[in-house]
Scaffold this motif. Structure first.
Motif, PDB file in Angstrom:
ATOM      1  N   ALA A 179      10.107  -6.890  -8.317  1.00 61.25           N
ATOM      2  CA  ALA A 179       9.668  -5.513  -8.117  1.00 61.25           C
ATOM      3  C   ALA A 179       8.749  -5.077  -9.254  1.00 61.25           C
ATOM      4  CB  ALA A 179      10.876  -4.588  -8.032  1.00 61.25           C
ATOM      5  N   GLY A 180       7.607  -4.494  -8.886  1.00 66.05           N
ATOM      6  CA  GLY A 180       6.654  -4.022  -9.876  1.00 66.05           C
ATOM      7  C   GLY A 180       5.626  -5.042 -10.301  1.00 66.05           C
ATOM      8  N   LYS A 181       5.777  -6.296  -9.851  1.00 62.12           N
ATOM      9  CA  LYS A 181       4.812  -7.347 -10.168  1.00 62.12           C
ATOM     10  C   LYS A 181       3.944  -7.629  -8.942  1.00 62.12           C
ATOM     11  CE  LYS A 181       6.431  -8.010 -14.331  1.00 62.12           C
ATOM     12  NZ  LYS A 181       5.641  -7.650 -15.540  1.00 62.12           N
ATOM     13  N   PHE A 182       2.805  -8.299  -9.166  1.00 60.32           N
ATOM     14  CA  PHE A 182       1.843  -8.502  -8.085  1.00 60.32           C
ATOM     15  C   PHE A 182       1.402  -9.956  -7.965  1.00 60.32           C
ATOM     16  CE2 PHE A 182       0.707  -4.154  -9.769  1.00 60.32           C
ATOM     17  CZ  PHE A 182       1.253  -3.433  -8.715  1.00 60.32           C
ATOM     18  N   GLN A 183       1.032 -10.302  -6.742  1.00 55.25           N
ATOM     19  CA  GLN A 183       0.284 -11.516  -6.451  1.00 55.25           C
ATOM     20  C   GLN A 183      -0.908 -11.094  -5.596  1.00 55.25           C
ATOM     21  OE1 GLN A 183       0.593 -14.486  -7.607  1.00 55.25           O
ATOM     22  NE2 GLN A 183       2.613 -14.417  -8.565  1.00 55.25           N
ATOM     23  N   TYR A 184      -2.010 -10.834  -6.240  1.00 53.70           N
ATOM     24  CA  TYR A 184      -3.254 -10.379  -5.626  1.00 53.70           C
ATOM     25  C   TYR A 184      -3.129  -8.990  -4.988  1.00 53.70           C
ATOM     26  CZ  TYR A 184      -5.270 -14.832  -6.733  1.00 53.70           C
ATOM     27  OH  TYR A 184      -5.740 -15.913  -7.424  1.00 53.70           O
ATOM     28  N   GLY A 197       2.074  -3.430 -13.869  1.00 55.56           N
ATOM     29  CA  GLY A 197       2.137  -4.610 -13.011  1.00 55.56           C
ATOM     30  C   GLY A 197       2.241  -5.879 -13.818  1.00 55.56           C
ATOM     31  N   GLY A 198       1.435  -6.872 -13.437  1.00 58.21           N
ATOM     32  CA  GLY A 198       1.511  -8.202 -14.021  1.00 58.21           C
ATOM     33  C   GLY A 198       1.845  -9.207 -12.936  1.00 58.21           C
ATOM     34  N   ALA A 199       1.537 -10.465 -13.178  1.00 58.15           N
ATOM     35  CA  ALA A 199       1.742 -11.499 -12.165  1.00 58.15           C
ATOM     36  C   ALA A 199       3.223 -11.772 -11.955  1.00 58.15           C
ATOM     37  CB  ALA A 199       1.024 -12.781 -12.570  1.00 58.15           C
ATOM     38  N   GLN A 254      -3.827  -9.219 -12.421  1.00 59.29           N
ATOM     39  CA  GLN A 254      -2.717  -8.893 -11.521  1.00 59.29           C
ATOM     40  C   GLN A 254      -2.045  -7.580 -11.928  1.00 59.29           C
ATOM     41  OE1 GLN A 254      -2.520 -10.652  -8.882  1.00 59.29           O
ATOM     42  NE2 GLN A 254      -3.460 -12.582  -9.430  1.00 59.29           N
ATOM     43  N   VAL A 255      -2.879  -6.555 -12.171  1.00 69.09           N
ATOM     44  CA  VAL A 255      -2.358  -5.254 -12.581  1.00 69.09           C
ATOM     45  C   VAL A 255      -3.110  -4.151 -11.847  1.00 69.09           C
ATOM     46  CG1 VAL A 255      -1.724  -6.070 -14.892  1.00 69.09           C
ATOM     47  CG2 VAL A 255      -3.974  -5.023 -14.532  1.00 69.09           C
ATOM     48  N   VAL A 256      -2.609  -2.934 -11.987  1.00 70.77           N
ATOM     49  CA  VAL A 256      -3.336  -1.732 -11.588  1.00 70.77           C
ATOM     50  C   VAL A 256      -3.706  -0.980 -12.859  1.00 70.77           C
ATOM     51  CG1 VAL A 256      -3.192   0.502 -10.427  1.00 70.77           C
ATOM     52  CG2 VAL A 256      -2.248  -1.537  -9.327  1.00 70.77           C
ATOM     53  N   LEU A 257      -4.999  -0.705 -13.017  1.00 71.31           N
ATOM     54  CA  LEU A 257      -5.495   0.023 -14.178  1.00 71.31           C
ATOM     55  C   LEU A 257      -5.535   1.513 -13.875  1.00 71.31           C
ATOM     56  CD1 LEU A 257      -8.639  -2.204 -14.816  1.00 71.31           C
ATOM     57  CD2 LEU A 257      -6.382  -2.492 -15.858  1.00 71.31           C
ATOM     58  N   GLN A 278       3.155   8.146 -10.732  1.00 73.10           N
ATOM     59  CA  GLN A 278       1.897   8.251 -11.464  1.00 73.10           C
ATOM     60  C   GLN A 278       1.889   7.413 -12.737  1.00 73.10           C
ATOM     61  OE1 GLN A 278       1.060  12.022 -13.396  1.00 73.10           O
ATOM     62  NE2 GLN A 278      -1.060  11.974 -12.686  1.00 73.10           N
ATOM     63  N   GLN A 279       3.043   7.238 -13.342  1.00 74.80           N
ATOM     64  CA  GLN A 279       3.128   6.484 -14.587  1.00 74.80           C
ATOM     65  C   GLN A 279       3.272   4.978 -14.361  1.00 74.80           C
ATOM     66  OE1 GLN A 279       2.603   7.910 -17.573  1.00 74.80           O
ATOM     67  NE2 GLN A 279       2.223   9.780 -16.393  1.00 74.80           N
ATOM     68  N   GLY A 280       3.333   4.571 -13.097  1.00 74.28           N
ATOM     69  CA  GLY A 280       3.450   3.148 -12.803  1.00 74.28           C
ATOM     70  C   GLY A 280       4.867   2.643 -12.709  1.00 74.28           C
ATOM     71  N   HIS A 281       5.827   3.553 -12.579  1.00 81.40           N
ATOM     72  CA  HIS A 281       7.216   3.138 -12.406  1.00 81.40           C
ATOM     73  C   HIS A 281       7.466   2.808 -10.933  1.00 81.40           C
ATOM     74  CE1 HIS A 281       7.698   5.948 -16.020  1.00 81.40           C
ATOM     75  NE2 HIS A 281       7.791   4.707 -16.474  1.00 81.40           N
ATOM     76  N   PHE A 282       8.066   1.661 -10.698  1.00 83.27           N
ATOM     77  CA  PHE A 282       8.330   1.210  -9.334  1.00 83.27           C
ATOM     78  C   PHE A 282       9.311   2.147  -8.636  1.00 83.27           C
ATOM     79  CE2 PHE A 282      11.142  -1.158  -6.454  1.00 83.27           C
ATOM     80  CZ  PHE A 282      10.222  -1.637  -5.532  1.00 83.27           C
ATOM     81  N   LEU A 283       8.975   2.528  -7.390  1.00 79.55           N
ATOM     82  CA  LEU A 283       9.840   3.403  -6.604  1.00 79.55           C
ATOM     83  C   LEU A 283      10.487   2.674  -5.434  1.00 79.55           C
ATOM     84  CD1 LEU A 283       7.564   6.598  -6.463  1.00 79.55           C
ATOM     85  CD2 LEU A 283       9.504   6.164  -7.993  1.00 79.55           C
ATOM     86  N   SER A 284       9.669   2.000  -4.625  1.00 80.03           N
ATOM     87  CA  SER A 284      10.199   1.333  -3.436  1.00 80.03           C
ATOM     88  C   SER A 284       9.157   0.363  -2.901  1.00 80.03           C
ATOM     89  CB  SER A 284      10.572   2.356  -2.355  1.00 80.03           C
ATOM     90  OG  SER A 284       9.427   3.091  -1.946  1.00 80.03           O
ATOM     91  N   LYS A 285       9.493  -0.310  -1.812  1.00 87.35           N
ATOM     92  CA  LYS A 285       8.559  -1.250  -1.203  1.00 87.35           C
ATOM     93  C   LYS A 285       8.700  -1.213   0.313  1.00 87.35           C
ATOM     94  CE  LYS A 285      11.726  -5.197  -1.508  1.00 87.35           C
ATOM     95  NZ  LYS A 285      11.950  -6.560  -2.049  1.00 87.35           N
ATOM     96  N   ILE A 286       7.644  -1.662   0.991  1.00 84.25           N
ATOM     97  CA  ILE A 286       7.637  -1.819   2.441  1.00 84.25           C
ATOM     98  C   ILE A 286       7.284  -3.273   2.723  1.00 84.25           C
ATOM     99  CG2 ILE A 286       6.504  -1.180   4.608  1.00 84.25           C
ATOM    100  CD1 ILE A 286       5.892   1.548   3.330  1.00 84.25           C
ATOM    101  N   THR A 287       8.147  -3.959   3.447  1.00 82.77           N
ATOM    102  CA  THR A 287       7.894  -5.366   3.777  1.00 82.77           C
ATOM    103  C   THR A 287       7.749  -5.594   5.277  1.00 82.77           C
ATOM    104  OG1 THR A 287      10.243  -5.917   3.954  1.00 82.77           O
ATOM    105  CG2 THR A 287       9.225  -6.094   1.770  1.00 82.77           C
TER     106      THR A 287
END
Length: 343
Positions: free
Chosen positions: A217-222, A211-213, A195-198, A249-258
């Protein structure tokens, strides 16, 4: 005797205990039916008329059609089965022919050219073409395959390795579901195993991950798809959380679209995505059988598609990419085809 057994069954069924079970079953059936209605009947998608095209919506151009054709490995370009992903180069269209465990190669006008990976791939889930190389994420084989521009297989990149966590422990075996190449040849790979981005180099060396499960914000489910935009901004389809998450680029959360503020409601199951030169974020919404467009603030701009098998309709679409001319390629999974749209 039979009547006596029936009478005993009737008394049991209508006892308090069994009435409760019957009510629970009824509620489950109603819930499933309500969800189906919500998914399939939420909104009528605007048709691609002259007025909608004038308003800025893309219109249907042509289809790479693999429907209703018998499968023959010797001439397999006549058939597609459950295509999940699509990528383009200057003169080729690459389609993950997932149900046949291979990649089909077409000219830009949809004429079949070749088949790659037959007998090697198992479940090609995602594709990207960069630096004259085609990268194929095979989620079942837990591998990232590489082919040169002539279809010659190169050294695979993952070799079923486990992710080394920053805690010092070993994670799960990496299971890739998306791959993109950004600036400085950095590769971004969605890994549903962890549950990450490499973030990798092109030799397959993992440089970092984020990421991580989870649902925050910044976590993932699939994380099932991703796109790398300007300045290596990373857009991730966080499918089971029903959102697109955006990172630097460093993986810091910026925003989301729902999509929750749009007239068509929140995203149901986002998968394929891309960002156009105009800054539109295009998202395949699988359960809505549609493509939805948002601006960079997350405001919904328009939607096209709808469930069906006609031109401009979809049956569980999945993958999406945009070429340098602005044409939009969408894998129409259950219709066994790729549809192409333009302006």
């Amino acid at each position: 005797m039979a009547f006596s057994r029936f009478a005993r069954f009737t008394r049991k069924f209508f006892s308090k205990k069994y009435r409760l079970i019957a009510v629970l079953i009824l509620l489950v059936v109603i819930g499933i039916g309500g969800y189906w209605w919500k998914v399939h009947s939420r909104f009528p998608v605007a048709p691609l008329t002259a007025e909608t095209v004038k308003a800025g919506l893309p219109h249907y151009l042509y289809t790479i059609d693999g429907r209703n054709n018998s499968y023959n490995p010797a001439n397999s370009g006549n058939s597609l089965k459950g295509p999940l992903a699509v990528a383009v180069s200057a003169d080729r269209v690459f389609v993950a022919d997932t149900g046949h465990s291979q990649v089909q190669v077409y000219s830009r006008n949809g004429k079949w050219v070749a088949t790659w990976g037959y007998g090697k791939l198992n479940y090609p889930f995602a594709l990207t073409f960069s630096n004259n190389m085609l990268y194929v994420a095979d989620s079942n084989l837990m591998e990232l395959f590489v082919f040169d521009a002539k279809g010659n297989e190169q050294k695979p990149l993952l070799n079923k390795q486990r992710l080394q966590l920053t805690t010092g422990k070993q994670g799960e075996i990496i299971r890739p579901t998306a791959v993109q190449v950004g600036a400085n040849n950095l590769m971004y790979v969605a890994d549903v195993g962890n549950q990450v981005v490499l973030v990798m180099d092109t030799s397959g060396k993992i440089l970092r991950y984020f990421g991580g499960a989870g649902t925050t914000a910044g976590k993932f489910q699939y994380p099932n798809a991703l796109y790398v935009g300007k300045n290596d901004t990373v857009y991730v389809s966080d499918s089971n959380n029903g959102r697109i998450q955006i990172f630097d680029q460093q993986g810091h959360f910026l925003s989301k679209i729902t999509g929750s503020q749009g007239k068509n409601g929140p995203l149901a199951l986002p998968r394929g995505l891309a960002v156009t030169d105009s800054g539109f974020v295009l998202v395949v919404d699988v359960f809505m059988h549609s493509v939805r467009a948002y601006d960079e603030t997350g405001s919904e701009l328009w939607t096209f598609g709808g469930m069906g098998s006609g031109n401009g309709q979809f049956n569980f679409p999945n993958g999406l990419c945009v070429d340098t001319d602005g044409r939009i390629y969408i894998t129409d999974r259950e219709n066994n085809r790729v549809q192409v749209f333009g302006y």
